[in-house]
Design an enzyme around this catalytic site. Structure first.
Site, mmCIF file in Angstrom:
data_model
loop_
_atom_site.group_PDB
_atom_site.id
_atom_site.type_symbol
_atom_site.label_atom_id
_atom_site.label_comp_id
_atom_site.label_asym_id
_atom_site.label_seq_id
_atom_site.Cartn_x
_atom_site.Cartn_y
_atom_site.Cartn_z
ATOM 1 N N LYS A 166 49.994 58.866 36.946
ATOM 2 C CA LYS A 166 50.222 60.277 37.256
ATOM 3 C C LYS A 166 51.133 60.368 38.463
ATOM 4 C CE LYS A 166 46.951 62.863 39.273
ATOM 5 N NZ LYS A 166 45.772 63.756 39.416
ATOM 6 N N LYS A 168 52.752 62.825 41.407
ATOM 7 C CA LYS A 168 52.736 64.102 42.103
ATOM 8 C C LYS A 168 54.164 64.652 42.129
ATOM 9 C CE LYS A 168 48.370 64.196 43.418
ATOM 10 N NZ LYS A 168 47.413 65.260 43.028
ATOM 11 N N ASP A 193 51.528 66.104 38.189
ATOM 12 C CA ASP A 193 50.572 67.010 38.826
ATOM 13 C C ASP A 193 51.270 67.727 39.970
ATOM 14 O OD1 ASP A 193 48.373 68.305 39.868
ATOM 15 O OD2 ASP A 193 47.441 66.495 40.679
ATOM 16 N N ASP A 243 43.280 72.001 36.703
ATOM 17 C CA ASP A 243 42.455 71.317 37.693
ATOM 18 C C ASP A 243 41.871 72.367 38.630
ATOM 19 O OD1 ASP A 243 41.424 69.903 39.856
ATOM 20 O OD2 ASP A 243 43.201 68.713 40.233
ATOM 21 N N LYS A 267 36.646 67.499 37.930
ATOM 22 C CA LYS A 267 36.378 66.838 39.195
ATOM 23 C C LYS A 267 34.982 67.223 39.658
ATOM 24 C CE LYS A 267 41.020 66.175 41.080
ATOM 25 N NZ LYS A 267 42.045 66.708 41.994
ATOM 26 N N GLY A 295 40.051 62.557 40.564
ATOM 27 C CA GLY A 295 39.464 62.024 41.790
ATOM 28 C C GLY A 295 39.999 62.684 43.037
#
Length: 376
Positions: A166, A168, A193, A243, A267, A295
């Site tokens: 993933k 950022k 993300d 998320d 999460k 996480g």
């Protein structure tokens, strides 16, 4: 017949741990983390550990380490002390009047589940309803100074066997780094993300990412902006993952109704503990929405809770449960969480399944508090 349990002592440990590699998101950069470890002791002497994995600053969520310390010590821990109980669901209802503050709740809820698993002599995954013996892990990479440095980080994770990476992203660091990584790794399970940094003005720009066969685009817009998430999902074939938008199961119901997501990141911290996280898993599974466990750079205690949750059948995508060494030179559990070719074994021993390293916790504790017989 179930026997009543009773928590007779509760302790908070604010523990500071350095990261092996600084991590940058769209909002900030961090070199170390302060998390609060929750320790609950039953009258029998059994102990359950939990982790409040809030950030030090209110960028990912409104809560901070300081606010969580206040809420846990003044409201949550007093609610569970000296209360007979037979299942964690009962204790979660004890603090139901406290609104929000999900990170603080999550650490205490986690500790009650671990304590219950310990007293039952069963692994945490088993008491949660887990069916997997191993969990496929992915890794999350921060924003790097250059694309070459990013490619170096990706190569290290690919070499370690992780099947999903993933990235950022943020304005000015999105299409170009994604194009570079996809060109270098045409078959890699890759997703991005944004942590909610974009706005509706960026819809056309984000559509460019549809060309790179991403597994998902996670949380491109602000948490409450479900309508814009739905608008993006209508324009692209890449699944939108939520998320920060999903703090409660009611949020999930709204997002489902608006068709604002095709994937859910669950999460434990964001949703207030293992109790609501398990409920969200069940609802998403009923709706045909694949889930994975995100996480918060947890220490080993929170990481093992994530592994246990990821053993539930609906977690069909790689989860952020990578090895401890990815973030910490030495972790607070023994042995540390390990991954072999991107796969983490679900512990089979009771409770967390790993011992807690009290010596390391003590050496890295910057504040502590006790409630119960030891309180002065």
């Amino acid at each position: 017949m179930s026997t009543d349990l009773k928590i007779v002592a509760a302790r908070l440990h604010r523990v500071r741990m350095p990261l092996v590699h600084e991590f940058q998101t769209s909002s900030h950069r961090k070199a170390f983390l302060d998390h609060i470890l929750v320790e609950l002791e039953d009258a029998s002497g059994a102990v359950g550990w939990g982790e409040i994995a809030s950030s030090s600053d209110p960028f990912y969520a409104p809560e901070t380490v300081e606010s969580c310390w206040h809420i846990a010590s003044k409201y949550l821990l007093p609610a569970v002390l000296d209360t007979p109980w037979t299942h964690p669901d009962q204790l979660a209802r004890r603090w139901s009047k406290v609104r929000g503050n999900n990170f603080a709740k999550a650490g205490v809820d986690m500790a009650t589940w671990v304590l219950w698993a310990e007293t039952q002599g069963l692994p945490l995954a088993t008491v949660l309803g887990g069916t997997r013996t191993e969990v496929v892990a992915g890794v999350s990479l921060g924003i790097e100074p250059t694309i070459d440095e990013l490619l170096g980080q990706v190569q290290r994770q690919v070499d370690a066997g992780y099947p999903r990476v993933k990235l950022k992203i943020a304005q000015g660091w999105d299409v170009e780094p994604v194009r570079a990584v996809r060109t270098a790794y045409p078959e890699l399970d890759l997703h991005v993300d944004a942590n909610g940094i974009y706005t509706a003005d960026d819809l056309a720009h984000l559509q460019q990412l549809d060309a790179y066969r991403l597994t998902m685009i996670e949380q491109p817009f602000a948490p409450r902006d479900l309508l814009t998430h739905a608008a993006l999902q209508r324009r692209i074939s890449t699944p939108v993952c939520l998320d920060e938008s999903i703090e409660t199961v009611a949020d999930l119901e709204t997002a489902l109704e608006l068709q604002a997501l095709q994937v859910l990141n669950i999460k434990v911290s964001r949703m207030g503990g293992l109790t609501p996280a398990r409920e969200a898993h069940d609802r998403a599974r009923d709706a045909g929405i694949p889930v994975w466990c995100g996480g918060m750079h947890e220490f080993g205690i929170g990481r093992l809770a994530n592994v246990a949750l990821s053993a539930l059948p609906g977690f069909t995508l790689p989860s952020d449960v990578s090895a401890s060494e990815k973030y910490y030179a030495r972790d607070v559990v023994v042995p540390a969480v390990t991954a072999v070719r991107g796969v983490v074994q679900v512990p089979e021993a009771p409770g967390l399944g790993h011992a807690v390293d009290r010596e390391l916790i003590s050496a890295n504790t910057v504040a502590e508090l006790s409630l119960g017989p030891e309180q002065e």
